[in-house]
Design a protein around this motif. Structure first.
Motif, PDB file in Angstrom:
ATOM      1  N   ASP A 188       0.771  -1.290  -0.002  1.00 38.88           N
ATOM      2  CA  ASP A 188      -0.117   0.098   0.145  1.00 38.88           C
ATOM      3  C   ASP A 188       0.861   1.456  -0.278  1.00 38.88           C
ATOM      4  OD1 ASP A 188      -2.138  -1.612   0.045  1.00 38.88           O
ATOM      5  OD2 ASP A 188      -2.797  -1.311   2.168  1.00 38.88           O
ATOM      6  N   GLY A 218      -4.289   0.720  -2.702  1.00 37.16           N
ATOM      7  CA  GLY A 218      -5.418   1.714  -2.403  1.00 37.16           C
ATOM      8  C   GLY A 218      -6.660   1.404  -3.328  1.00 37.16           C
ATOM      9  N   LEU A 258      -4.794   6.577  -6.432  1.00 34.93           N
ATOM     10  CA  LEU A 258      -4.909   5.448  -5.542  1.00 34.93           C
ATOM     11  C   LEU A 258      -5.185   6.240  -4.287  1.00 34.93           C
ATOM     12  CD1 LEU A 258      -1.889   3.359  -6.640  1.00 34.93           C
ATOM     13  CD2 LEU A 258      -4.340   2.950  -7.219  1.00 34.93           C
ATOM     14  N   LEU A 259      -6.509   5.758  -3.612  1.00 34.09           N
ATOM     15  CA  LEU A 259      -6.889   6.389  -2.525  1.00 34.09           C
ATOM     16  C   LEU A 259      -6.658   5.258  -1.320  1.00 34.09           C
ATOM     17  CD1 LEU A 259      -8.365   8.360  -0.511  1.00 34.09           C
ATOM     18  CD2 LEU A 259     -10.595   7.246  -1.510  1.00 34.09           C
ATOM     19  N   LEU A 260      -5.957   5.973  -0.068  1.00 35.95           N
ATOM     20  CA  LEU A 260      -5.567   5.137   0.943  1.00 35.95           C
ATOM     21  C   LEU A 260      -6.821   6.145   2.281  1.00 35.95           C
ATOM     22  CD1 LEU A 260      -1.939   4.422   1.315  1.00 35.95           C
ATOM     23  CD2 LEU A 260      -3.602   2.840   0.555  1.00 35.95           C
ATOM     24  N   ASP A 261      -7.416   5.049   2.718  1.00 33.60           N
ATOM     25  CA  ASP A 261      -8.524   5.783   3.861  1.00 33.60           C
ATOM     26  C   ASP A 261      -7.545   5.776   5.151  1.00 33.60           C
ATOM     27  OD1 ASP A 261      -8.349   3.216   5.529  1.00 33.60           O
ATOM     28  OD2 ASP A 261     -10.284   2.661   4.317  1.00 33.60           O
ATOM     29  N   GLU A 274      -5.956   2.672   6.566  1.00 33.60           N
ATOM     30  CA  GLU A 274      -4.998   2.057   5.673  1.00 33.60           C
ATOM     31  C   GLU A 274      -3.550   3.078   5.900  1.00 33.60           C
ATOM     32  OE1 GLU A 274      -7.101   0.162   2.036  1.00 33.60           O
ATOM     33  OE2 GLU A 274      -7.285   2.390   2.235  1.00 33.60           O
ATOM     34  N   VAL A 275      -3.878   4.342   6.283  1.00 33.34           N
ATOM     35  CA  VAL A 275      -2.701   5.150   6.121  1.00 33.34           C
ATOM     36  C   VAL A 275      -1.844   4.806   7.502  1.00 33.34           C
ATOM     37  CG1 VAL A 275      -1.993   7.614   6.791  1.00 33.34           C
ATOM     38  CG2 VAL A 275      -3.604   7.053   4.850  1.00 33.34           C
ATOM     39  N   TYR A 316       3.783   9.911   5.654  1.00 35.88           N
ATOM     40  CA  TYR A 316       2.801   9.066   6.001  1.00 35.88           C
ATOM     41  C   TYR A 316       2.556   9.060   7.479  1.00 35.88           C
ATOM     42  CZ  TYR A 316       1.811   6.297   1.914  1.00 35.88           C
ATOM     43  OH  TYR A 316       1.269   6.097   0.615  1.00 35.88           O
ATOM     44  N   ALA A 366      -6.809  10.924   4.809  1.00 36.22           N
ATOM     45  CA  ALA A 366      -6.704  10.083   3.645  1.00 36.22           C
ATOM     46  C   ALA A 366      -5.675  10.548   2.647  1.00 36.22           C
ATOM     47  CB  ALA A 366      -8.042   9.951   3.066  1.00 36.22           C
ATOM     48  N   LYS A 394      -2.512   8.940  -4.141  1.00 33.12           N
ATOM     49  CA  LYS A 394      -1.307   8.852  -4.744  1.00 33.12           C
ATOM     50  C   LYS A 394      -1.571   8.801  -6.503  1.00 33.12           C
ATOM     51  CE  LYS A 394      -1.290   5.263  -2.492  1.00 33.12           C
ATOM     52  NZ  LYS A 394      -0.990   3.493  -2.243  1.00 33.12           N
TER      53      LYS A 394
END
Length: 203
Positions: free
Chosen positions: A95, A100, A118-121, A124-125, A188, A197, A200
């Protein structure tokens, strides 16, 4: 310049307001794609803004960093190189670069590709931050140097720090890989601490 990895931090409420579209998930993803980077435009599209709280980027080291973090080869069992839209590895290591929710201009479900988002919530972050925080940067680079050299990730022999007049050896020898490792880890860490959030893209 080549392909770089670009990252932005966002308020998750604003992200999910865009994703929660009355016409369904595809419409929500397309709207989020349209709003990403809108701070660079004179007028936002629609009533909701997606503020960019911070921007960061790595140079051409993203492929080598993906291999460094995952320890996975870019090659399939049959020896054929995998397409860039089929990254290997398990979260949260995967990730950091490639994982993501894929956000495309049309909102259609897709494997990640060039210029997609690409989305990380926030969860996930936080997982990515915990993973990166646990790593000994120099020891990991030393441990996987031969692996990286044998895999030959994108631009491995060409990357150099921006302040360098010319490339000095490969991206490990020049210090570019270590520098961009720190860029990601610090980015991060700030995102996790703020409950953000992260979006990327590689392009």
């Amino acid at each position: 310049m080549g392909f770089w990895l670009f990252l932005t931090r966002h308020d998750p409420t604003e992200v999910h307001t865009l994703l929660d579209h009355p016409d369904g998930p595809e419409a929500g993803r397309a709207l989020l794609y349209d709003h990403h980077g809108e701070d660079t435009h004179p007028e936002p599209t629609g009533p909701v803004r997606l503020r960019t709280l911070e921007e960061a980027n790595t140079t051409r080291t993203w492929d080598a960093l993906h291999l460094l973090f995952t320890g996975c080869s870019d090659y399939g069992l049959d020896g054929d190189r995998l397409d860039e839209d089929q990254p290997v590895g398990e979260p949260p290591a995967r990730d950091v670069i490639w994982g993501g929710l894929v956000i495309t201009p049309t909102g259609e479900a897709s494997r990640p590709g060039w210029d997609d988002l690409l989305l990380l919530d926030p969860a996930e972050v936080r997982a990515v931050n915990s993973f990166l925080s646990s790593l000994d940067r120099d020891a990991l680079i030393a441990e996987r140097y031969e692996f990286l050299a044998s895999e030959g990730p994108y631009s491995f022999g060409l990357a150099a720090p921006p302040e360098a007049d010319s490339a000095t050896g490969n991206m490990v020898q020049s210090g570019a890989l270590a520098r961009d490792f720190d860029v990601l880890r610090n980015f991060y860490a700030r995102a996790a601490a703020a409950g953000n959030a992260v979006i990327k893209s590689i392009g």
